[in-house]
Design a protein around this motif. Structure first.
Motif, PDB file in Angstrom:
ATOM      1  N   LYS A  34       0.833  -1.203   0.000  1.00 61.28           N
ATOM      2  CA  LYS A  34       0.000   0.000   0.000  1.00 61.28           C
ATOM      3  C   LYS A  34       0.867   1.253   0.000  1.00 61.28           C
ATOM      4  N   ALA A  35       1.910   1.235   0.814  1.00 60.63           N
ATOM      5  CA  ALA A  35       2.809   2.390   0.880  1.00 60.63           C
ATOM      6  C   ALA A  35       3.525   2.593  -0.452  1.00 60.63           C
ATOM      7  N   LEU A  36       3.970   1.508  -1.072  1.00 62.35           N
ATOM      8  CA  LEU A  36       4.666   1.631  -2.355  1.00 62.35           C
ATOM      9  C   LEU A  36       3.743   2.135  -3.461  1.00 62.35           C
ATOM     10  N   TRP A  37       2.506   1.633  -3.496  1.00 64.92           N
ATOM     11  CA  TRP A  37       1.546   2.133  -4.488  1.00 64.92           C
ATOM     12  C   TRP A  37       1.270   3.619  -4.261  1.00 64.92           C
ATOM     13  N   ALA A  38       1.071   4.001  -3.005  1.00 66.06           N
ATOM     14  CA  ALA A  38       0.792   5.416  -2.704  1.00 66.06           C
ATOM     15  C   ALA A  38       1.972   6.294  -3.100  1.00 66.06           C
ATOM     16  N   LEU A  39       3.190   5.858  -2.792  1.00 65.91           N
ATOM     17  CA  LEU A  39       4.367   6.631  -3.179  1.00 65.91           C
ATOM     18  C   LEU A  39       4.522   6.698  -4.694  1.00 65.91           C
ATOM     19  N   PHE A  40       4.222   5.602  -5.371  1.00 65.44           N
ATOM     20  CA  PHE A  40       4.324   5.581  -6.828  1.00 65.44           C
ATOM     21  C   PHE A  40       3.316   6.549  -7.459  1.00 65.44           C
ATOM     22  N   VAL A  41       2.101   6.559  -6.929  1.00 65.93           N
ATOM     23  CA  VAL A  41       1.086   7.474  -7.457  1.00 65.93           C
ATOM     24  C   VAL A  41       1.468   8.933  -7.169  1.00 65.93           C
ATOM     25  N   LEU A  42       2.091   9.174  -6.029  1.00 64.85           N
ATOM     26  CA  LEU A  42       2.536  10.535  -5.714  1.00 64.85           C
ATOM     27  C   LEU A  42       3.757  10.950  -6.531  1.00 64.85           C
ATOM     28  N   ALA A  43       4.696  10.031  -6.720  1.00 59.76           N
ATOM     29  CA  ALA A  43       5.950  10.366  -7.393  1.00 59.76           C
ATOM     30  C   ALA A  43       5.762  10.520  -8.903  1.00 59.76           C
TER      31      ALA A  43
END
Length: 69
Positions: A34-43
């Motif tokens: 979840k954290a990686l998906w959220a960071l990917f969507v933000l980055a």
């Protein structure tokens, strides 16, 4: 043109918010995923949103249908 640009911008913001909500609601993903998906969507927003929709789009609609409200 201004109204069209604002409409697309607002639709984009709503899509990103919906995806963040689905990331947090997705019980098949662990905390790190979840954290990686959220960071990917933000980055990388454009690529992140489209990849999330491709990978989890069908399950996203099923979760949306199952959730009350």
């Amino acid at each position: 043109w201004t109204a069209l640009v604002w409409s697309i911008f607002i639709a984009w913001i709503l899509l990103v918010l919906r995806i963040f909500g689905d990331i947090m609601r997705n019980s098949s993903l662990g905390g790190l995923a979840k954290a990686l998906w959220a960071l990917f969507v933000l980055a990388v927003p454009l690529l992140g949103v489209f990849l999330y929709l491709i990978v989890h789009g069908q399950a996203m609609s099923e979760r949306s249908y199952m959730t009350p409200g």
